[in-house]
Design an enzyme around this catalytic site. Structure first.
Site, mmCIF file in Angstrom:
data_model
loop_
_atom_site.group_PDB
_atom_site.id
_atom_site.type_symbol
_atom_site.label_atom_id
_atom_site.label_comp_id
_atom_site.label_asym_id
_atom_site.label_seq_id
_atom_site.Cartn_x
_atom_site.Cartn_y
_atom_site.Cartn_z
ATOM 1 N N CYS A 119 7.520 -2.081 6.326
ATOM 2 C CA CYS A 119 6.613 -0.986 6.703
ATOM 3 C C CYS A 119 6.678 -0.638 8.185
ATOM 4 O O CYS A 119 6.116 0.376 8.609
ATOM 5 C CB CYS A 119 5.186 -1.331 6.284
ATOM 6 N N HIS A 261 0.273 2.788 10.315
ATOM 7 C CA HIS A 261 0.863 2.599 8.991
ATOM 8 C C HIS A 261 -0.239 2.711 7.933
ATOM 9 O O HIS A 261 -1.270 2.050 8.028
ATOM 10 C CB HIS A 261 1.542 1.233 8.914
ATOM 11 N N ASN A 291 0.451 3.605 0.018
ATOM 12 C CA ASN A 291 1.287 2.941 1.026
ATOM 13 C C ASN A 291 2.750 3.260 0.703
ATOM 14 O O ASN A 291 3.293 2.773 -0.284
ATOM 15 C CB ASN A 291 1.026 1.436 0.966
HETATM 16 O O1 UT7 Z 1 2.408 -2.435 3.893
HETATM 17 C C1 UT7 Z 1 2.575 -3.641 4.579
HETATM 18 C C2 UT7 Z 1 1.269 -4.131 5.061
HETATM 19 N N1 UT7 Z 1 0.363 -4.252 3.955
HETATM 20 C C3 UT7 Z 1 -0.927 -4.279 4.158
HETATM 21 O O2 UT7 Z 1 -1.341 -4.139 5.273
HETATM 22 C C4 UT7 Z 1 -1.832 -4.551 2.986
HETATM 23 C C5 UT7 Z 1 -2.936 -5.473 3.402
HETATM 24 N N2 UT7 Z 1 -3.806 -5.878 2.319
HETATM 25 C C6 UT7 Z 1 -4.640 -5.059 1.658
HETATM 26 O O3 UT7 Z 1 -4.672 -3.850 1.900
HETATM 27 C C7 UT7 Z 1 -5.614 -5.656 0.678
HETATM 28 O O4 UT7 Z 1 -5.573 -7.060 0.805
HETATM 29 C C8 UT7 Z 1 -5.356 -5.255 -0.799
HETATM 30 C C9 UT7 Z 1 -5.678 -3.783 -1.020
HETATM 31 C C10 UT7 Z 1 -3.893 -5.498 -1.168
HETATM 32 C C11 UT7 Z 1 -6.258 -6.064 -1.718
HETATM 33 O O5 UT7 Z 1 -7.619 -5.854 -1.352
HETATM 34 P P1 UT7 Z 1 -8.586 -7.107 -1.073
HETATM 35 O O6 UT7 Z 1 -9.882 -6.542 -0.753
HETATM 36 O O7 UT7 Z 1 -7.932 -7.975 -0.048
HETATM 37 O O8 UT7 Z 1 -8.632 -7.799 -2.494
HETATM 38 P P2 UT7 Z 1 -8.259 -9.310 -2.871
HETATM 39 O O9 UT7 Z 1 -6.794 -9.457 -3.001
HETATM 40 O O10 UT7 Z 1 -9.004 -10.244 -1.983
HETATM 41 O O11 UT7 Z 1 -8.910 -9.381 -4.301
HETATM 42 C C12 UT7 Z 1 -10.352 -9.308 -4.480
HETATM 43 C C13 UT7 Z 1 -10.647 -9.273 -5.939
HETATM 44 C C14 UT7 Z 1 -9.943 -10.371 -6.722
HETATM 45 O O12 UT7 Z 1 -10.811 -10.757 -7.787
HETATM 46 P P3 UT7 Z 1 -11.714 -12.074 -7.655
HETATM 47 O O13 UT7 Z 1 -10.774 -13.215 -7.446
HETATM 48 O O14 UT7 Z 1 -12.618 -11.831 -6.494
HETATM 49 O O15 UT7 Z 1 -12.430 -12.106 -8.969
HETATM 50 C C15 UT7 Z 1 -8.740 -9.690 -7.315
HETATM 51 O O16 UT7 Z 1 -8.291 -10.293 -8.502
HETATM 52 O O17 UT7 Z 1 -10.168 -8.033 -6.500
HETATM 53 C C16 UT7 Z 1 -9.294 -8.326 -7.586
HETATM 54 N N3 UT7 Z 1 -8.285 -7.284 -7.625
HETATM 55 C C17 UT7 Z 1 -8.458 -6.127 -8.287
HETATM 56 N N4 UT7 Z 1 -9.466 -5.668 -9.028
HETATM 57 C C18 UT7 Z 1 -9.325 -4.444 -9.562
HETATM 58 C C19 UT7 Z 1 -7.070 -7.261 -6.995
HETATM 59 N N5 UT7 Z 1 -6.450 -6.091 -7.267
HETATM 60 C C20 UT7 Z 1 -7.279 -5.394 -8.052
HETATM 61 C C21 UT7 Z 1 -7.206 -4.113 -8.641
HETATM 62 N N6 UT7 Z 1 -8.249 -3.685 -9.381
HETATM 63 N N7 UT7 Z 1 -6.135 -3.300 -8.495
#
Ligand code: UT7
Length: 340
Positions: A119, A261, A291
């Site tokens: 990215c 980004h 993204n």
């Molecule tokens: O491009 C290169 C650089 N990339 C980035 O900068 C991306 C950085 N990261 C992010 O933007 C975020 O971490 C994400 C958007 C990828 C994920 O968001 P988050 O708020 O960090 O979610 P998480 O991974 O901590 O997951 C929280 C909860 C989990 O459930 P539990 O364990 O709390 O029950 C996941 O299983 O959300 C769940 N989850 C979803 N739920 C519904 C993860 N993906 C989804 C989804 N829909 N698509």
């Protein structure tokens, strides 16, 4: 690392801008009908509402060629001296995709190569291309960021399938003076290979191909440690932007637009808070495209230009964080460009 492409007076100046998205738009509800997610989760956690996916048989070279052609038209040029393509989703593992793109743009014979920094790829390519101009190796360079992450994410893996989209953006650089609007000054770049595993496709390269072990489904697809990446992205983009601002001699209150980004609106807001750049000065385009990896910054620039957010003379900071890990930032005064 700091590169100083401007050297003395000669500098690379942005003189053209183009973008292209594959026609197939995919809204959050379409994804929610297929995998365990919801429009509400995607919007509140990322800010994304829709994204575009390539159709079967549409490779990254098509995205790159379309965006490149538009950038050349914007610059009013039919030819350039070199083509640099930032991508993590090349048409093939070998050879690079840039020579094919250059050929399709009528630039056969010109040097053309890929840059791989996920990215942060566009900023790495911009720095490389600026260096070609500063060294006198080229008087004009087409710099493209193009990615089709829908071809490497697992469509069943909700944590990645909802955040990525496909597209391409491009700028044309010409030789000019470092004091001109559009001059690309120092590009602050960095990398930390100890974070390789945070953003990766484990299989398909020499590491796994040198063994006889067939890859698992997870290893064959893109994976990302979302929360860890989130934290590194905020820290690194804010730090790199501070350095870029110091290089330019600007105070944060003088920044008209922050073009970061486009991974997650929450990340961009957090970077803005660390830098004291208010939200209304942060360009947000991810709601429409998700993204798009190496395409993210040039697509956001094209959006900012057509939406009237990037006006000639605006003081703009570009910053990115991506796999590697890699990061970068630069500051520039926005030029007057023809929109195509
Ligand atoms: O491009 C290169 C650089 N990339 C980035 O900068 C991306 C950085 N990261 C992010 O933007 C975020 O971490 C994400 C958007 C990828 C994920 O968001 P988050 O708020 O960090 O979610 P998480 O991974 O901590 O997951 C929280 C909860 C989990 O459930 P539990 O364990 O709390 O029950 C996941 O299983 O959300 C769940 N989850 C979803 N739920 C519904 C993860 N993906 C989804 C989804 N829909 N698509």
């Amino acid at each position: 690392m700091r590169t100083s492409p401007s050297g003395g007076g000669r500098a690379a100046v942005i003189c053209g801008l183009g973008a292209w998205l594959p026609p197939r738009a995919v809204g959050n509800d379409e994804l929610a009908a297929r995998i365990d997610t919801s429009d509400e989760w995607i919007r509140s956690r990322t800010g994304i509402r829709t994204r575009h996916f390539v159709s079967p048989g549409m490779p990254t070279s098509r995205l790159a060629t379309e965006a490149g052609a538009r950038a050349l038209a914007s610059a009013g040029l039919e030819t350039v001296d070199a083509v640099v393509l930032a991508t993590t989703t090349p048409d093939r593992p070998c050879p690079a995709t840039a020579p094919l793109v250059a050929h399709r743009l009528g630039l056969t014979g010109r040097p053309a190569f890929d840059v791989s920094a996920v990215c942060t790829g566009f900023l790495y390519a911009l720095s490389t291309a600026s260096g070609l101009i500063a060294a006198g190796s080229a008087d004009s360079v087409l710099v493209i960021g193009a990615d089709a992450f829908s071809t490497i994410v697992d469509p069943e893996e909700r944590s990645t399938a909802v955040v990525f989209g496909d597209g391409a953006g491009a700028v044309v650089l010409r030789a000019g003076e470092s004091a001109e609007p559009g001059a690309v000054g120092r590009v602050e770049l960095g990398a930390d290979g100890s974070l390789t595993d945070l953003i990766t496709v484990r299989a398909g390269g020499s590491e796994t191909r040198s063994t006889d072990v067939p890859p698992t489904r997870a290893d064959a697809h893109f994976s990302m440690a979302g929360q860890e990446v989130f934290a590194h992205a905020v820290t690194r983009m804010a730090e790199a932007s501070r350095t870029a601002l110091a290089d330019a001699g600007w105070r944060t209150e003088e920044v008209d637009r922050l073009v970061g980004h486009q991974a997650n609106a929450r990340i961009l807001h957090a970077v803005g808070e660390q830098l004291d750049v208010p939200r209304d000065r942060i360009v947000i385009h991810l709601d429409k495209v998700g993204n798009t990896a190496a395409a993210s910054i040039p697509l956001a620039l094209a959006h900012g230009q057509s939406a009237g957010e990037l006006l000639p003379g605006a003081r703009v900071v570009l910053t990115a964080f991506g796999g590697g890990a890699t990061w970068g930032a630069t500051a520039l005064t926005w030029p007057s460009l023809r929109t195509v």
